[in-house]
Motif scaffolding. Structure first.
Motif, PDB file in Angstrom:
ATOM      1  N   ALA A 208       0.812  -1.212   0.000  1.00  0.00           N
ATOM      2  CA  ALA A 208       0.000   0.000   0.000  1.00  0.00           C
ATOM      3  C   ALA A 208       0.846   1.262   0.000  1.00  0.00           C
ATOM      4  O   ALA A 208       0.317   2.371   0.002  1.00  0.00           O
ATOM      5  N   GLY A 209       2.166   1.097  -0.031  1.00  0.00           N
ATOM      6  CA  GLY A 209       3.061   2.243  -0.044  1.00  0.00           C
ATOM      7  C   GLY A 209       3.303   2.855   1.320  1.00  0.00           C
ATOM      8  O   GLY A 209       3.852   3.963   1.417  1.00  0.00           O
ATOM      9  N   GLU A 210       2.943   2.142   2.386  1.00  0.00           N
ATOM     10  CA  GLU A 210       3.094   2.681   3.737  1.00  0.00           C
ATOM     11  C   GLU A 210       4.428   2.252   4.343  1.00  0.00           C
ATOM     12  O   GLU A 210       4.922   1.157   4.108  1.00  0.00           O
ATOM     13  N   HIS A 211       4.987   3.160   5.121  1.00  0.00           N
ATOM     14  CA  HIS A 211       6.250   2.874   5.800  1.00  0.00           C
ATOM     15  C   HIS A 211       6.012   2.882   7.307  1.00  0.00           C
ATOM     16  O   HIS A 211       5.937   3.927   7.934  1.00  0.00           O
ATOM     17  N   GLU A 212       5.867   1.694   7.856  1.00  0.00           N
ATOM     18  CA  GLU A 212       5.722   1.533   9.304  1.00  0.00           C
ATOM     19  C   GLU A 212       6.786   0.607   9.847  1.00  0.00           C
ATOM     20  O   GLU A 212       7.261   0.773  10.957  1.00  0.00           O
ATOM     21  N   LEU A 213       7.213  -0.368   9.022  1.00  0.00           N
ATOM     22  CA  LEU A 213       8.156  -1.396   9.445  1.00  0.00           C
ATOM     23  C   LEU A 213       9.552  -1.133   8.875  1.00  0.00           C
ATOM     24  O   LEU A 213       9.712  -0.418   7.885  1.00  0.00           O
ATOM     25  N   ASN A 214      10.537  -1.759   9.512  1.00  0.00           N
ATOM     26  CA  ASN A 214      11.935  -1.561   9.106  1.00  0.00           C
ATOM     27  C   ASN A 214      12.760  -2.803   9.424  1.00  0.00           C
ATOM     28  O   ASN A 214      12.366  -3.645  10.236  1.00  0.00           O
ATOM     29  N   GLN A 215      13.919  -2.893   8.772  1.00  0.00           N
ATOM     30  CA  GLN A 215      14.958  -3.806   9.203  1.00  0.00           C
ATOM     31  C   GLN A 215      16.101  -2.965   9.747  1.00  0.00           C
ATOM     32  O   GLN A 215      16.475  -1.948   9.150  1.00  0.00           O
ATOM     33  N   VAL A 216      16.628  -3.366  10.881  1.00  0.00           N
ATOM     34  CA  VAL A 216      17.689  -2.610  11.548  1.00  0.00           C
ATOM     35  C   VAL A 216      18.948  -3.468  11.577  1.00  0.00           C
ATOM     36  O   VAL A 216      18.922  -4.620  12.039  1.00  0.00           O
ATOM     37  N   PHE A 217      20.052  -2.909  11.080  1.00  0.00           N
ATOM     38  CA  PHE A 217      21.329  -3.616  11.014  1.00  0.00           C
ATOM     39  C   PHE A 217      22.289  -3.056  12.064  1.00  0.00           C
ATOM     40  O   PHE A 217      22.345  -1.841  12.287  1.00  0.00           O
ATOM     41  N   PHE A 218      23.048  -3.977  12.682  1.00  0.00           N
ATOM     42  CA  PHE A 218      24.026  -3.624  13.703  1.00  0.00           C
ATOM     43  C   PHE A 218      25.408  -4.082  13.241  1.00  0.00           C
ATOM     44  O   PHE A 218      25.623  -5.266  12.994  1.00  0.00           O
ATOM     45  N   ASP A 219      26.314  -3.143  13.120  1.00  0.00           N
ATOM     46  CA  ASP A 219      27.665  -3.426  12.651  1.00  0.00           C
ATOM     47  C   ASP A 219      28.661  -2.897  13.687  1.00  0.00           C
ATOM     48  O   ASP A 219      28.973  -1.715  13.722  1.00  0.00           O
ATOM     49  N   ASP A 220      29.124  -3.793  14.562  1.00  0.00           N
ATOM     50  CA  ASP A 220      30.042  -3.421  15.654  1.00  0.00           C
ATOM     51  C   ASP A 220      29.488  -2.259  16.483  1.00  0.00           C
ATOM     52  O   ASP A 220      30.200  -1.296  16.804  1.00  0.00           O
ATOM     53  N   VAL A 221      28.232  -2.345  16.832  1.00  0.00           N
ATOM     54  CA  VAL A 221      27.588  -1.300  17.643  1.00  0.00           C
ATOM     55  C   VAL A 221      27.955  -1.507  19.104  1.00  0.00           C
ATOM     56  O   VAL A 221      27.762  -2.595  19.661  1.00  0.00           O
ATOM     57  N   ARG A 222      28.457  -0.464  19.740  1.00  0.00           N
ATOM     58  CA  ARG A 222      28.880  -0.539  21.136  1.00  0.00           C
ATOM     59  C   ARG A 222      27.758  -0.016  22.039  1.00  0.00           C
ATOM     60  O   ARG A 222      27.314   1.125  21.885  1.00  0.00           O
ATOM     61  N   VAL A 223      27.324  -0.870  22.949  1.00  0.00           N
ATOM     62  CA  VAL A 223      26.267  -0.506  23.901  1.00  0.00           C
ATOM     63  C   VAL A 223      26.834  -0.633  25.309  1.00  0.00           C
ATOM     64  O   VAL A 223      27.328  -1.699  25.690  1.00  0.00           O
ATOM     65  N   PRO A 224      26.780   0.426  26.102  1.00  0.00           N
ATOM     66  CA  PRO A 224      27.323   0.345  27.465  1.00  0.00           C
ATOM     67  C   PRO A 224      26.624  -0.732  28.296  1.00  0.00           C
ATOM     68  O   PRO A 224      25.419  -0.951  28.168  1.00  0.00           O
ATOM     69  N   VAL A 225      27.377  -1.400  29.136  1.00  0.00           N
ATOM     70  CA  VAL A 225      26.799  -2.401  30.039  1.00  0.00           C
ATOM     71  C   VAL A 225      25.763  -1.756  30.952  1.00  0.00           C
ATOM     72  O   VAL A 225      24.813  -2.410  31.392  1.00  0.00           O
ATOM     73  N   SER A 226      25.911  -0.465  31.213  1.00  0.00           N
ATOM     74  CA  SER A 226      24.929   0.245  32.036  1.00  0.00           C
ATOM     75  C   SER A 226      23.548   0.275  31.381  1.00  0.00           C
ATOM     76  O   SER A 226      22.548   0.564  32.048  1.00  0.00           O
ATOM     77  N   GLY A 227      23.482  -0.051  30.080  1.00  0.00           N
ATOM     78  CA  GLY A 227      22.210  -0.122  29.383  1.00  0.00           C
ATOM     79  C   GLY A 227      21.543  -1.480  29.482  1.00  0.00           C
ATOM     80  O   GLY A 227      20.465  -1.673  28.926  1.00  0.00           O
ATOM     81  N   ARG A 228      22.149  -2.405  30.189  1.00  0.00           N
ATOM     82  CA  ARG A 228      21.538  -3.726  30.363  1.00  0.00           C
ATOM     83  C   ARG A 228      20.430  -3.640  31.413  1.00  0.00           C
ATOM     84  O   ARG A 228      20.614  -3.054  32.481  1.00  0.00           O
ATOM     85  N   LEU A 229      19.287  -4.245  31.103  1.00  0.00           N
ATOM     86  CA  LEU A 229      18.184  -4.305  32.045  1.00  0.00           C
ATOM     87  C   LEU A 229      18.106  -5.716  32.610  1.00  0.00           C
ATOM     88  O   LEU A 229      17.920  -6.679  31.872  1.00  0.00           O
ATOM     89  N   GLY A 230      18.282  -5.840  33.912  1.00  0.00           N
ATOM     90  CA  GLY A 230      18.366  -7.161  34.522  1.00  0.00           C
ATOM     91  C   GLY A 230      19.768  -7.726  34.372  1.00  0.00           C
ATOM     92  O   GLY A 230      20.705  -7.046  33.953  1.00  0.00           O
ATOM     93  N   GLU A 231      19.901  -9.000  34.693  1.00  0.00           N
ATOM     94  CA  GLU A 231      21.211  -9.643  34.660  1.00  0.00           C
ATOM     95  C   GLU A 231      21.547 -10.157  33.261  1.00  0.00           C
ATOM     96  O   GLU A 231      20.657 -10.399  32.447  1.00  0.00           O
ATOM     97  N   GLU A 232      22.833 -10.310  32.995  1.00  0.00           N
ATOM     98  CA  GLU A 232      23.261 -10.920  31.736  1.00  0.00           C
ATOM     99  C   GLU A 232      22.706 -12.330  31.627  1.00  0.00           C
ATOM    100  O   GLU A 232      22.692 -13.088  32.603  1.00  0.00           O
ATOM    101  N   ASN A 233      22.235 -12.663  30.438  1.00  0.00           N
ATOM    102  CA  ASN A 233      21.638 -13.964  30.125  1.00  0.00           C
ATOM    103  C   ASN A 233      20.271 -14.178  30.783  1.00  0.00           C
ATOM    104  O   ASN A 233      19.754 -15.299  30.751  1.00  0.00           O
ATOM    105  N   ASP A 234      19.694 -13.155  31.360  1.00  0.00           N
ATOM    106  CA  ASP A 234      18.365 -13.270  31.971  1.00  0.00           C
ATOM    107  C   ASP A 234      17.340 -12.400  31.257  1.00  0.00           C
ATOM    108  O   ASP A 234      16.279 -12.087  31.794  1.00  0.00           O
TER     109      ASP A 234
END
Length: 240
Positions: A208-234
């Motif tokens: 229908a020509g609408e833009h609501e959805l996307n694909q997002v690519f991550f290439d060596d994106v650095r995210v601080p550990v302080s941005g983790r919600l909850g414990e690692e692997n949980d």
């Protein structure tokens, strides 16, 4: 069970109706009535959220201690019903209804102090990084890789069907931090900025020509550990 409205409920309903008459502009009402899903363009939904936030009504289901209005179930029902009748645009669900409660339940004091006021005020617009090209209904099979590097995670991979990623300045994202054990046990929940270097958002245009959805690519994106919600692997627990 008495399903009738008490005098207090009737007074509240009149307060809601008066607020809607005074604050729901024709432009906002038109946007709400045209909505075909829970997603409305941010120019409308955020404008409406700011009006609700000024009244203290942006997050009806949140605990009062975190900025919720402290309503009863009946008051929440009345508010939702009156907004629907008036044609108010729905608020963006990914922030207030999804990541907000996760932060309330699993966030550190610092995360709560930073994110929750911004969520209420509409200062951040969130998208959800869950589905992947090979992991949709089988979410536990996700493979977006996050390798620990001191106080950061380095992300490589992609997410797909990401609603409003082209509008969002933040994403809550499930990533793969461990390949051993059950798939659900190696997932971590991250809060990240969409402006981080290495993130690319590609549009998915419907027939229908609408833009609501996307694909997002991550290439060596650095995210601080302080941005983790909850414990690692949980992250599976947090996401549930």
């Amino acid at each position: 069970m008495n399903l009738g409205l008490s005098d207090k409920d009737i007074a509240f309903r009149e307060e809601v109706r008066a607020f809607l008459r005074d604050n729901l502009t024709p432009e906002l009402a038109a946007a709400g009535k045209k909505a075909t899903s829970v997603f409305v363009e941010p120019e409308y939904t955020l404008a409406w959220q700011k009006k609700l936030h000024a009244k203290g009504w942006a997050a009806p289901s949140w605990p009062e201690a975190y900025g919720g209005p402290g309503w009863t179930e009946m008051q929440r029902y009345i508010f939702a019903s009156e907004c629907a009748i008036a044609g108010a645009p729905p608020l963006a669900p990914m922030g207030l209804n999804m990541v907000g409660p996760c932060i309330i339940g699993y966030g550190t004091p610092e995360q709560k102090a930073f994110f929750l006021p911004r969520l209420l005020a509409g200062d951040d617009y969130w998208c959800q990084g869950y589905s992947e090209p090979q992991s949709g209904s089988d979410l536990a099979s996700l493979s977006l890789k996050a390798e620990r590097d001191d106080d950061h995670y380095i992300l490589n991979g992609s997410k797909i069907w990401t609603t409003h990623a082209h509008h969002a300045n933040r994403m809550f994202c499930l990533v793969r931090t461990d390949l051993t054990g059950k798939p659900q046990q190696g997932i971590t929940f991250l809060l990240l900025e969409m402006s981080a270097p290495g993130i690319t958002v590609d549009p998915i245009i419907t027939l229908a020509g609408e833009h609501e959805l996307n694909q997002v690519f991550f290439d060596d994106v650095r995210v601080p550990v302080s941005g983790r919600l909850g414990e690692e692997n949980d992250g599976w627990t947090v996401a549930k």
